[in-house]
Design an enzyme around this catalytic site. Structure first.
Site, short mmCIF file in Angstrom:
data_model
loop_
_atom_site.label_atom_id
_atom_site.label_comp_id
_atom_site.label_asym_id
_atom_site.label_seq_id
_atom_site.Cartn_x
_atom_site.Cartn_y
_atom_site.Cartn_z
N TYR A 125 0.86 -1.19 0.00
CA TYR A 125 0.00 0.00 0.00
C TYR A 125 0.91 1.24 0.00
CZ TYR A 125 -2.78 3.71 2.04
OH TYR A 125 -3.36 4.92 2.30
N LYS A 215 -11.17 -1.13 5.88
CA LYS A 215 -11.57 -1.74 4.62
C LYS A 215 -12.63 -2.82 4.87
CE LYS A 215 -8.29 1.04 3.31
NZ LYS A 215 -6.92 0.64 3.09
C1 LIG Z 1 -5.60 1.18 3.43
C2 LIG Z 1 -4.50 0.24 3.68
C3 LIG Z 1 -3.60 0.43 4.74
C4 LIG Z 1 -3.67 1.66 5.63
O1 LIG Z 1 -4.79 1.62 6.45
P1 LIG Z 1 -5.53 2.95 7.00
O2 LIG Z 1 -6.65 2.39 7.78
O3 LIG Z 1 -5.93 3.76 5.80
O4 LIG Z 1 -4.53 3.69 7.83
C5 LIG Z 1 -2.64 -0.54 4.96
N1 LIG Z 1 -2.54 -1.61 4.15
C6 LIG Z 1 -3.37 -1.83 3.12
C7 LIG Z 1 -3.21 -3.04 2.27
C8 LIG Z 1 -4.36 -0.90 2.84
O5 LIG Z 1 -5.18 -1.11 1.79
#
Ligand SMILES: *Cc1c(COP(=O)(O)O)cnc(C)c1O
Length: 404
Positions: A125, A215
């Protein structure tokens, strides 16, 4: 009593998803989990509190009884942590204000032991890549491919980090083989994309499993959080860092994440089935140069277009053009412009993040409605002609709205 939870009785994931972290509710006379918004907890016995604070400071173990202060612990968030740990097959889990706060805490735990070197596999990410590459926390990173991990490990290596499937190319690593290559160095697998419904990295030898709970775990695009599932020892160290640095999850978020877990298996399976059908159609579409879809499955689909990816983003009407993923509705974004913009162009490209790549998070809409929207967006006229209608013939300008 039959209501007592017996951890030795194996239960299916779908059952755990709706019961884990809630075993005591019926005895409390409750059905929905209570939300505890207290920032502080009264006590008339200061000597006992001093002893409990000492206990936490030395062991990091969760306190029996009230948490003293909300930066140590929270009963609502603790339910989410217990449930997520169960789903991941881990001893424990520690929740944070976001995925990035969770990764920060992991890095600080290792750096506090003098283990400041991280071996990582791209792509990650964008912000995880940035945090490591910029050395914001005083760590140093060596980027390698999975086959190069063993050779990249040094005496001061504190962590090996991978995402599988990776954001945004959906590249996968063999977690079991990689865990073996790591030896005694903890392997962190970011399991945000697969979720424990499709993959449980602890069972394959990973010591640390990280989620952006923002997510799939939350699942409705309305709560931000992060969580680390791991063994007891690492969880205690994480709790101490969380207490000292303050990246705590808000209890309302803890409640929403626990509620999100209860539908996680159903949401992931339904969205994955739709994603697999869209992949089948995209794979034979002449406008698509390449489709990325992992062996583990899931609801994330990435594809490279022959045309201009910006036109596809500008052309969707049902699908939401937005970063993030894992919501009930379908989202699409252009990683080179948004999620991975902060990664230097050369690093992005060498990690396989092409400028023509689009990343789609498939939601719970009907597959035919999604396909209709996608296929009309893929055929959208170039955005330039929409924005700048020819003066000689204004009627040539399409009437559909622009700028969404
Ligand atoms: C979005 C995401 C993050 C970061 O998470 P946040 O909740 O936005 O801080 C880390 N790893 C992956 C694979 C992501 O998609």
């Amino acid at each position: 009593m039959y209501m007592d939870y017996d951890a030795s009785t194996p239960r299916a994931l779908a059952t755990e998803a709706v019961h884990a972290g809630r075993e005591d509710l019926a005895e409390l006379g409750l059905h929905a989990p209570p939300i505890d918004l207290s920032t502080t907890y009264p006590s008339y016995d200061t000597r006992a509190e001093a002893a409990r604070i000492d206990e936490f400071a030395t062991t990091g173990a969760r306190l029996d009884g009230p948490p003293v202060y909300a930066r140590l612990d929270n009963p609502t968030t603790a339910r989410f942590e217990a449930a997520l740990a169960r789903l991941e097959g881990a001893d424990d889990a520690v929740a944070f204000a976001s995925g990035m706060a969770a990764l920060t805490a992991v890095l600080l735990v290792r750096a506090s032991l003098g283990l400041r070197h991280v071996v990582a596999v791209r792509p990650l990410y964008g912000c995880s890549d940035h945090l490591l590459n910029a050395g914001l926390l005083g760590t140093e990173v060596t980027w390698t491919d999975p086959a190069g991990v063993a050779d990249a490990i040094r005496p001061d290596t504190g962590l090996v980090m991978v995402e599988s499937p990776a954001n945004p190319t959906l590249a996968e690593v063999d977690i079991r083989a990689l865990a073996h290559a790591c030896g005694s160095v903890p392997l962190l697998v970011d399991n945000t994309f697969a979720t424990p419904v499709l993959q449980r990295p602890v069972e394959e030898g990973a010591r640390i499993v990280l989620h952006s709970a923002t997510k799939y775990l939350g699942g409705h695009g309305d709560v931000m959080g992060g969580v680390v599932a791991c063994d007891d020892e690492f969880a205690r160290a994480l709790r101490q860092v969380r207490f000292a640095t303050g990246g705590v999850l808000h209890p309302l978020a803890g409640y929403l994440l626990l509620r999100g877990l209860s539908t996680l298996p159903v949401r992931v399976r339904a969205a994955s089935a739709t994603a697999a059908e869209l992949v089948r159609r995209l794979a034979t579409d002449p406008r698509i140069a390449r489709v990325h879809y992992p062996r583990v499955g899931g609801a994330m689909v990435s594809f490279e277009v022959y045309g201009d990816p910006h036109d596809v983003i500008a052309g969707v009407r049902l699908i939401t053009p937005a970063v993030s993923l894992g919501s009930v509705d379908t989202l699409i974004q252009h990683p080179a412009s948004i999620s991975h913009r902060i990664v230097a162009e050369g690093d992005r490209r060498s990690a396989g993040v092409s400028d023509r790549l689009l990343r789609m998070s498939v939601g719970l809409e009907d597959v035919e409605d999604l396909w209709r929207d996608l296929t009309q967006a893929l055929s959208a006229p170039p955005a330039e002609t929409v924005r700048a209608p020819r003066a000689a013939d204004d009627s040539a300008a399409p009437s559909r709205p622009v700028g969404r």
